[in-house]
Motif scaffolding. Structure first.
Motif, mmCIF file in Angstrom:
data_model
loop_
_atom_site.group_PDB
_atom_site.id
_atom_site.type_symbol
_atom_site.label_atom_id
_atom_site.label_comp_id
_atom_site.label_asym_id
_atom_site.label_seq_id
_atom_site.Cartn_x
_atom_site.Cartn_y
_atom_site.Cartn_z
ATOM 1 N N LYS A 10 0.787 -1.193 -0.002
ATOM 2 C CA LYS A 10 -0.015 -0.038 0.229
ATOM 3 C C LYS A 10 0.851 1.271 0.125
ATOM 4 O O LYS A 10 0.684 2.152 -0.678
ATOM 5 N N ARG A 11 2.109 1.233 0.679
ATOM 6 C CA ARG A 11 2.824 2.247 0.779
ATOM 7 C C ARG A 11 3.586 2.782 -0.680
ATOM 8 O O ARG A 11 3.636 3.899 -1.091
ATOM 9 N N ASP A 12 3.567 1.819 -1.455
ATOM 10 C CA ASP A 12 4.112 1.978 -2.752
ATOM 11 C C ASP A 12 3.015 2.025 -4.006
ATOM 12 O O ASP A 12 3.325 2.173 -5.087
ATOM 13 N N GLY A 13 1.807 2.407 -3.391
ATOM 14 C CA GLY A 13 0.642 2.809 -3.870
ATOM 15 C C GLY A 13 -0.032 1.689 -4.803
ATOM 16 O O GLY A 13 -0.823 1.719 -6.003
ATOM 17 N N ARG A 14 0.277 0.248 -4.637
ATOM 18 C CA ARG A 14 -0.576 -0.977 -5.385
ATOM 19 C C ARG A 14 -1.745 -1.161 -4.450
ATOM 20 O O ARG A 14 -2.009 -1.066 -3.249
ATOM 21 N N ALA A 15 -2.547 -1.900 -5.418
ATOM 22 C CA ALA A 15 -3.889 -2.190 -4.849
ATOM 23 C C ALA A 15 -3.694 -3.460 -4.121
ATOM 24 O O ALA A 15 -3.219 -4.546 -4.446
ATOM 25 N N LEU A 16 -4.350 -3.610 -2.935
ATOM 26 C CA LEU A 16 -4.495 -4.777 -2.129
ATOM 27 C C LEU A 16 -5.473 -5.797 -2.575
ATOM 28 O O LEU A 16 -6.710 -5.472 -3.392
#
Ligand code: URA
Length: 438
Positions: A10-16
């Motif tokens: 999430k920190r790196d902007g990816r979807a969970l």
């Protein structure tokens, strides 16, 4: 995947993955994830947001952390209203019985005052005997009998939010639109409703100060409601001056009764009618918003709303004679006027200052555990656009104790801006976001 890896994702902007979200919210609610790790996740969400699938998984998992009410055995639609909070916002109190009088059930779960904004529960509890801490069975029985019941948040409804909200409060992660939406909507969807009207406040006294930010929150709340199968509409409404003329607990019950008697201020009456009309439309008892307006106005004119208000109070242990005799309500022993500092038009009334002035004389809580004084508060005499002469009373403080009275008077006086030109007030309803149109 380890929770620490999810945080990095999430920190790196990816979807969970929705399944991963469901699983870590479940684990957090069962104390299997520590607050320090969840705090890091919340901060990552604060900066990177949640996409619609992630947001729905987050909200649904929160909702499932506790009891979900089921009123399917009670005939008829169940529709609620939620306001994001303002000063003088007593609308739920006349609104719920009016909507019930028109044939739509209102199972309403409300909150207490928070900071400078009042809470429906505190206001209702100023009615002698009125109980808001009732069990689920009593709540169900009152709803089945009268079509309306008003309850305080319980430990069993969305316990994950209780823990997460306290964590957000101390980690700088409250002001995140997806986290606010998941927090509000998980609690509303747990009420077992089929329709929801949201009143998203905009302006100096609101959580959302600007219209763009409020519109984004409203759109997000509506999308989550629709994803949860609840017909949802949001109204963006003005909170640049207090709503109506009374601010304080028993005082707001007085204004609520005035609205039900068709003797209320124009703005609080108009907003009650607008929100009520849409609740009837979402409940399927009318075919248009205009027909809804007529039905709500009819329930005011016939006294049917006031009858429901009496029935609701009696069912929850209160004295229903309040609807006929306002002197039953607690009343402050002393009053002091706050004077206009110059001649001119009132151009602004700062909501936050009015709310804090009421809090300072005992109408709100400085700390969570404080007792409130139900009798005290502020009556506003000069609203935006009123011409005043120097020395006129613009507001009255109703109080019982001198402690903090000076500070409250000074603050209330500074809440009124007075100028040479009349500044016309903007519209009360700024926009409507209808879930059916999304
Ligand atoms: N009200 C809530 O219930 N939750 C939030 O996050 C903000 C306001």
């Amino acid at each position: 995947m380890l929770f620490s890896q999810q945080i990095r994702f999430k920190r790196d902007g990816r979807a969970l993955q929705p399944e991963a979200i469901r699983s870590f919210i479940r684990e957090y609610a069962s104390d299997m994830i520590p607050d320090y790790q969840m705090a890091a996740m919340l901060m990552a969400v604060f900066f990177k947001g949640l996409n619609p699938d992630e947001l729905w998984a987050w909200t649904d998992a929160m909702l499932r952390s506790g009891d979900v009410m089921d009123f399917s055995d009670i005939p008829g639609a169940k529709v609620d209203k939620h306001s994001t909070g303002g000063v003088g916002d007593k609308i739920s109190i006349p609104l719920a019985p009016l909507v019930a009088a028109c044939g739509v059930n209102v199972p309403m779960i409300s909150g207490r005052g928070l900071g400078h904004t009042g809470g429906t529960l505190d206001k209702l509890e100023s009615i002698p005997g009125f109980k808001t801490r009732i069990g689920t069975n009593e709540f169900r029985a009152a709803l089945a009998a009268n079509g309306v019941a008003m309850l305080g948040q319980t430990e069993n409804i969305v316990p994950a939010d209780k823990r997460m909200y306290s964590l957000r409060d101390v980690t700088g992660t409250v002001e995140s639109i997806p986290l606010i939406a998941a927090s509000i909507m998980s609690k509303k969807l747990a009420e077992g409703i089929s329709g929801l009207v949201l009143d998203v406040k905009v302006g100096s006294g609101a959580f959302m100060k600007g219209v763009d930010q409020a519109r984004e929150l409203a759109g997000t709340l509506v999308a989550v409601g629709q994803a949860g199968g609840v017909r949802t509409t949001a109204f963006l409404t003005d909170m640049d001056e207090p709503l109506g003329t009374m601010v304080g607990n028993a005082l707001e019950i007085v204004e609520s009764v005035q609205i039900l008697r068709n003797e209320g201020p124009a703005d609080t009456t108009a907003l009650t009618v607008e929100l009520g009309a849409r609740m009837l439309l979402l409940g399927g008892v009318v075919v248009s918003h205009e027909e809804g307006r007529e039905r709500i106005l009819g329930a005011i004119a016939s006294g049917a709303g006031l009858d429901k208000f009496r029935a609701m109070i009696a069912a929850q242990g209160g004295n229903p004679a309040v609807a006929d005799d306002l002197s039953i309500l607690p009343r402050a022993a002393r009053q002091i006027g706050v004077k206009a500092s110059r001649n001119g038009y009132v151009t602004a009334v700062d909501c936050e200052k009015v709310g804090i002035a009421s809090l300072l004389v005992g109408g709100g809580r400085r700390r969570k555990e404080d007792e409130i004084d139900p009798a005290v508060g502020v009556r506003i005499l000069a609203r935006r656009g009123t011409f005043v002469s120097v020395g006129d009373d613009v507001a009255v403080i109703e109080y019982n104790s001198d402690a903090s009275l000076d500070a409250a008077s000074k603050l209330l006086s500074s809440a009124f801006s007075i100028g040479d030109e009349m500044v016309p007030a903007g519209p009360l309803v700024i926009d409507v976001i209808d879930g059916a149109a999304l």
